[in-house]
Design a protein around this motif. Structure first.
Motif, PDB file in Angstrom:
ATOM      1  N   ASP A   1      32.296 -31.411 -40.297  1.00 25.24           N
ATOM      2  CA  ASP A   1      33.205 -31.868 -40.747  1.00 25.24           C
ATOM      3  C   ASP A   1      34.295 -30.994 -41.442  1.00 25.24           C
ATOM      4  O   ASP A   1      34.219 -29.513 -41.635  1.00 25.24           O
TER       5      ASP A   1
ATOM      6  N   ASP B   1      34.436 -28.300 -44.138  1.00 30.14           N
ATOM      7  CA  ASP B   1      33.157 -28.272 -45.141  1.00 30.14           C
ATOM      8  C   ASP B   1      33.545 -26.700 -45.368  1.00 30.14           C
ATOM      9  O   ASP B   1      33.515 -25.520 -45.518  1.00 30.14           O
TER      10      ASP B   1
ATOM     11  N   ILE C   1      41.515 -38.756 -45.947  1.00 26.92           N
ATOM     12  CA  ILE C   1      40.981 -37.706 -45.607  1.00 26.92           C
ATOM     13  C   ILE C   1      42.188 -37.129 -46.134  1.00 26.92           C
ATOM     14  O   ILE C   1      42.014 -35.769 -46.871  1.00 26.92           O
TER      15      ILE C   1
ATOM     16  N   HIS D   1      38.940 -37.939 -36.503  1.00 25.69           N
ATOM     17  CA  HIS D   1      37.696 -36.941 -37.888  1.00 25.69           C
ATOM     18  C   HIS D   1      36.846 -37.917 -37.723  1.00 25.69           C
ATOM     19  O   HIS D   1      35.539 -37.315 -37.835  1.00 25.69           O
ATOM     20  N   ASP D   2      36.137 -39.185 -36.819  1.00 25.06           N
ATOM     21  CA  ASP D   2      35.676 -39.500 -37.143  1.00 25.06           C
ATOM     22  C   ASP D   2      35.195 -40.607 -35.780  1.00 25.06           C
ATOM     23  O   ASP D   2      36.316 -41.105 -35.635  1.00 25.06           O
TER      24      ASP D   2
ATOM     25  N   PRO E   1      33.590 -34.616 -34.438  1.00 22.21           N
ATOM     26  CA  PRO E   1      32.730 -34.658 -35.719  1.00 22.21           C
ATOM     27  C   PRO E   1      31.500 -35.070 -35.511  1.00 22.21           C
ATOM     28  O   PRO E   1      30.995 -34.327 -34.282  1.00 22.21           O
ATOM     29  N   GLN E   2      31.018 -34.790 -36.467  1.00 17.32           N
ATOM     30  CA  GLN E   2      29.345 -34.781 -37.227  1.00 17.32           C
ATOM     31  C   GLN E   2      28.867 -35.885 -36.353  1.00 17.32           C
ATOM     32  O   GLN E   2      27.220 -35.440 -36.157  1.00 17.32           O
ATOM     33  N   THR E   3      29.225 -37.022 -35.974  1.00 17.17           N
ATOM     34  CA  THR E   3      28.317 -38.277 -35.507  1.00 17.17           C
ATOM     35  C   THR E   3      28.105 -37.966 -34.118  1.00 17.17           C
ATOM     36  O   THR E   3      27.470 -38.801 -34.268  1.00 17.17           O
TER      37      THR E   3
END
Length: 587
Positions: A314, A317, A362, A511-512, A556-558
């Protein structure tokens, strides 16, 4: 005298040419005098007459050269003509100065000029132009504090600074937790009240009663939020003042060994570190981090080494502080603090809309992280955004005036000026707030342009680039000329000119993840960004002379692990990754 008439006629024309070629930009009060030079050429007696305006703005050597060339004057008079011309101009100029001085003295004697005002003007001129009489430059409080902090953070006292900052951070975080709990209870209570009213709607209550209750709820929420906002603002202001005074005092004590005692009230021991309660719900969860690192060389002849990192993380982070003061977290914070006043700054690219605010998406999350810890060196995030908004208004006014000139030039048919305005209309120069820091670069609210905020209270970054994009970045048809891509180029250029050696970029320009972002979409977008950033990094060599930098590409983390490793395999195919050599000895 036929020779005189011939030469004189030519010189008169020359005088007119001089007037056309170089208009007098000196004093408004000018006088014209004739320079007369007599010489003999064989049996002829010739006279050269040149009308000159005083004070003379023309370069004397150039004037002398043109006279020799235009009138084909004999070479044996060249040196004598130059000396005579110099002497004439010098004498007449001195006469003018003497005449003006006499007039000025008469004005003082007659009382037309206030002698006290004249003395003040002279004193001011001496102070502004003569170093001996000029006042020494006084450093500002911010500059003094910056120098003191830089000395302390690179000394054994750095641990004391970090411990105090951490305690302040925990204090503000606890206030924010209390605010969130109180707001949550208020919303739950108001929700229960609204449910009861809705059940009685149409029976004993009307729509007007419901609207009145909703207005009361809204007003209550506003009052509570304003109360906490003021309390947080007051707490951060007190912390900032206390911290800066403590830093100055600590620096003075360390410089004076005979008076090195530090008050127990402000001295922070490692054993005094405050730890927050784990169950308060505001601890940021650490997820598994996927990371790949590469070393590359770019350049045609003179190659420059750069470090590239691909991370699944992210963006925020890199901004969030951890409440538990573990050694790893502490080292990260120490590195960020030590490089705050250095030539190795860290930056981050945030993708935002074109509204300069912190109310949604964000932007709100980033502002929340910024407000959890007091910034002891820069204005708060809200103050910086207000400054940006003011610059936007100024930029709009400038663009509006340029548009009017654009239309006037278009109507007048001035094509050259029209093209120049079209080329430069979107360029607004950065405004340097302090030379030690990054400028607030404001490129208005147009897509692909950005503004900058500066921070000393974030975990791993000093500078945030807020890149304005729209929903077009989610489509699969953007090109290398897209405003978002050109915005990245401008950001990298600012990094080169302002000592930002580490920059984190969202690889997919989002970002997503969403449903339309399929595997082919991700691969195509990543390839575009990789290739464009490579080209921009090669341009860096001409911008900064070839300084080694670190570029972090974040996804992105996903995103899935499979997709991550596909992107990892793509990177060395686009960049020239340094290969390792294995040396073996021959027996």
């Amino acid at each position: 005298m036929c020779g005189r008439a011939l030469v004189e006629g030519k010189i008169t024309d020359t005088g007119n040419q001089l007037k056309k070629m170089k208009p007098n930009k000196g004093k408004t009060c000018t006088r014209e005098r004739d320079y007369v030079y007599k010489f003999n050429a064989g049996n002829q007696h010739l006279v050269l007459t040149v009308p000159l305006k005083f004070p003379v703005q023309e370069n004397i050597s150039h004037l002398h050269g043109r006279l020799m060339l235009l009138h084909n004057l004999p070479c044996f008079i060249e040196n004598d003509l130059k000396q005579s011309l110099n002497k004439f101009i010098e004498e007449e100029t001195i006469k003018d100065y003497d005449r003006e001085a006499e007039m000025a003295l008469e004005a003082v004697k007659s009382g037309k000029v206030d002698i006290n005002q004249l003395a003040d003007t002279w004193a001011k001129s001496y102070k502004e132009t003569t170093l001996e009489y000029a006042k020494p430059e006084e450093t500002s409080w911010d500059e003094d504090f910056a120098d003191v902090y830089h000395d302390l953070i690179h000394s054994p006292a750095s641990e004391m600074l970090l411990n105090l900052e951490h305690n302040y951070f925990v204090s503000i975080s606890e206030l924010i937790s209390e605010r969130d709990v109180e707001l949550k209870k208020l919303r739950e209570r108001q929700g229960a009240e609204m449910d009861k009213v809705m059940q009685e709607l149409g029976k004993s209550l009307t729509d007007q009663d419901v609207n009145s209750l909703a207005a009361q709820h809204f007003e209550s929420q506003q009052d509570l939020e304003n109360k906490w906002t003021n309390e947080l603002k007051q707490s951060t202001a007190i912390q900032k003042q206390e911290y800066q005074e403590w830093v100055i005092k600590l620096h003075q004590d360390l410089k004076n060994p005979n008076n090195s005692s530090i008050s127990d009230e402000i001295k922070v021991q490692p054993s005094q570190l405050r730890e927050s309660v784990e169950g308060n719900g505001r601890i940021y969860e650490e997820q598994r981090l996927l990371e790949e690192s590469f070393t590359i060389h770019l350049g045609a002849q003179l190659k420059t080494m750069h470090n590239l990192r691909l991370l699944r993380a992210d963006m925020l982070d890199f901004c969030k502080h951890k409440r538990n003061h573990r050694s790893g977290v502490k080292l990260h914070r120490l590195q960020t603090a030590m490089s705050l006043y250095s030539t190795s700054l860290c930056g981050l690219v945030l993708l935002v809309d074109n509204r300069i605010s912190s109310y949604s998406g964000i932007k709100r999350d980033f502002a929340t992280v910024c407000q959890e810890c007091t910034d002891f060196h820069f204005p708060g995030i809200q103050e910086q955004l207000e400054i940006v908004q003011k610059v936007v208004l100024k930029a709009r006014a400038q663009r509006s005036s340029k548009s009017k000139r654009h239309q006037e030039n278009k109507n007048s048919g001035n094509e050259d000026k029209l093209k120049n305005i079209e080329r430069n209309q979107s360029n607004i120069l950065p405004a340097v707030i302090r030379k030690e820091y990054i400028p607030i670069l404001l490129l208005s609210q147009y897509k692909g342009e950005f503004y900058i905020t500066r921070h000393s209270n974030l975990s791993e970054i000093h500078v945030a680039f807020h890149l304005c994009v729209d929903d077009n970045v989610r489509s699969g048809n953007i090109t290398a000329r897209d405003p978002a891509i050109m915005g990245l180029r401008n950001i990298l250029k600012v990094c080169c000119t302002h000592d930002i050696t580490t920059i984190s970029i969202p690889l997919l320009l989002v970002h997503d993840m969403s449903e339309e972002m399929t595997i082919p979409w991700c691969l195509k977008r990543a390839e575009l960004v990789f290739k464009c950033v490579k080209g921009f990094m090669m341009e860096m060599a001409s911008w900064d002379g070839g300084i080694s930098r670190t570029v972090q590409f974040l996804v992105p983390q996903t995103i899935s692990e499979e997709m991550f490793y596909q992107l990892s395999n793509m990177l060395p195919q686009i960049f020239r990754v340094s290969s390792t050599l294995t040396l073996t000895s021959k027996h």
